[in-house]
Design an enzyme around this catalytic site. Structure first.
Site, PDB file in Angstrom:
ATOM      1  N   CYS A  88      39.067  37.798  59.359  1.00  0.00           N
ATOM      2  CA  CYS A  88      39.927  38.477  60.329  1.00  0.00           C
ATOM      3  C   CYS A  88      39.642  38.014  61.760  1.00  0.00           C
ATOM      4  CB  CYS A  88      39.738  39.986  60.202  1.00  0.00           C
ATOM      5  SG  CYS A  88      40.915  40.949  61.153  1.00  0.00           S
TER       6      CYS A  88
ATOM      7  N   HIS B 162      44.404  35.259  56.262  1.00  0.00           N
ATOM      8  CA  HIS B 162      43.092  35.900  56.317  1.00  0.00           C
ATOM      9  C   HIS B 162      43.133  37.290  55.721  1.00  0.00           C
ATOM     10  CE1 HIS B 162      43.522  39.128  59.283  1.00  0.00           C
ATOM     11  NE2 HIS B 162      44.489  38.372  59.778  1.00  0.00           N
ATOM     12  N   CYS B 163      41.965  37.749  55.339  1.00  0.00           N
ATOM     13  CA  CYS B 163      41.744  39.155  55.000  1.00  0.00           C
ATOM     14  C   CYS B 163      40.540  39.565  55.840  1.00  0.00           C
ATOM     15  CB  CYS B 163      41.539  39.351  53.497  1.00  0.00           C
ATOM     16  SG  CYS B 163      40.293  38.294  52.746  1.00  0.00           S
ATOM     17  N   SER B 164      39.767  40.495  55.409  1.00  0.00           N
ATOM     18  CA  SER B 164      38.631  40.910  56.215  1.00  0.00           C
ATOM     19  C   SER B 164      37.610  39.782  56.371  1.00  0.00           C
ATOM     20  CB  SER B 164      37.983  42.144  55.599  1.00  0.00           C
ATOM     21  OG  SER B 164      36.916  42.588  56.402  1.00  0.00           O
TER      22      SER B 164
ATOM     23  N   GLY C 140      37.836  36.756  54.348  1.00  0.00           N
ATOM     24  CA  GLY C 140      38.385  35.473  53.902  1.00  0.00           C
ATOM     25  C   GLY C 140      37.828  35.007  52.572  1.00  0.00           C
TER      26      GLY C 140
END
Length: 170
Positions: A22, A95-97, A99
């Site tokens: 993120c 992305h996520c928190s 990755g």
């Protein structure tokens, strides 16, 4: 110490698709250096948006019981549009928190290929099972024949050592 986006993000499908955490989505210097035109957030939202970058978000909980099919359809539509933008020179950061689970799941080519390119990837067992089913349906084989990824990156990389040795013998 916080890892810099430039070292914690990976180009996974050259030259246009990046995976990362993120923090990379708000890192103005990283986004500019990689000429990122779009950001797709999977679940986690960046702290702030950078001017000149188009942001999208799809919701997905990082849970083995979460279904990825609808999210992957939406994510593919967003990724395809981003790559076609700017006279087909668009680049996207997914992305996520951290990755490592949700974002690599939606950028699927084949799970094994993504893991080789970004060894930090560690999808939960539910996502991995769904990806293997999708991969079998699309390609007739699976690139990663495990039911759960090892927690340590070195152990994930070891999954390929035996395969790489076998490939050099044939």
């Amino acid at each position: 110490m916080r890892e810099k986006a430039s070292t914690s993000s990976s180009l996974v499908i050259p030259p246009s698709i990046y995976l990362g955490p993120c923090s990379a989505a708000s890192d103005k210097s990283f986004l500019a250096a990689k000429m990122i035109t779009h950001v797709l957030s999977i679940g986690a939202s960046p702290k702030e948006n950078v001017d000149g970058v188009e942001y999208h978000r799809v919701s997905l909980a990082d849970s083995p019981s979460s279904s990825i099919s609808n999210v992957c359809d939406s994510a593919c539509t967003i990724i395809d549009a981003a790559l076609k933008s700017k006279d087909a020179t668009g680049r996207i950061l997914v992305h996520c928190s951290a990755g490592i689970s949700r974002s690599p799941t939606v950028v699927v080519a084949r799970p094994g290929e993504i893991l080789r390119l970004r060894p930090q990837v560690s999808q939960n067992s539910g996502f991995l099972g769904q990806l293997k089913e999708l991969e079998m349906e699309l390609f007739g084989s699976v690139s990663l024949d495990v039911d759960e990824l090892p927690k340590r990156e070195t152990d994930r990389l070891a999954l390929f050592e035996a395969e790489d040795v076998a490939d050099t013998r044939t």
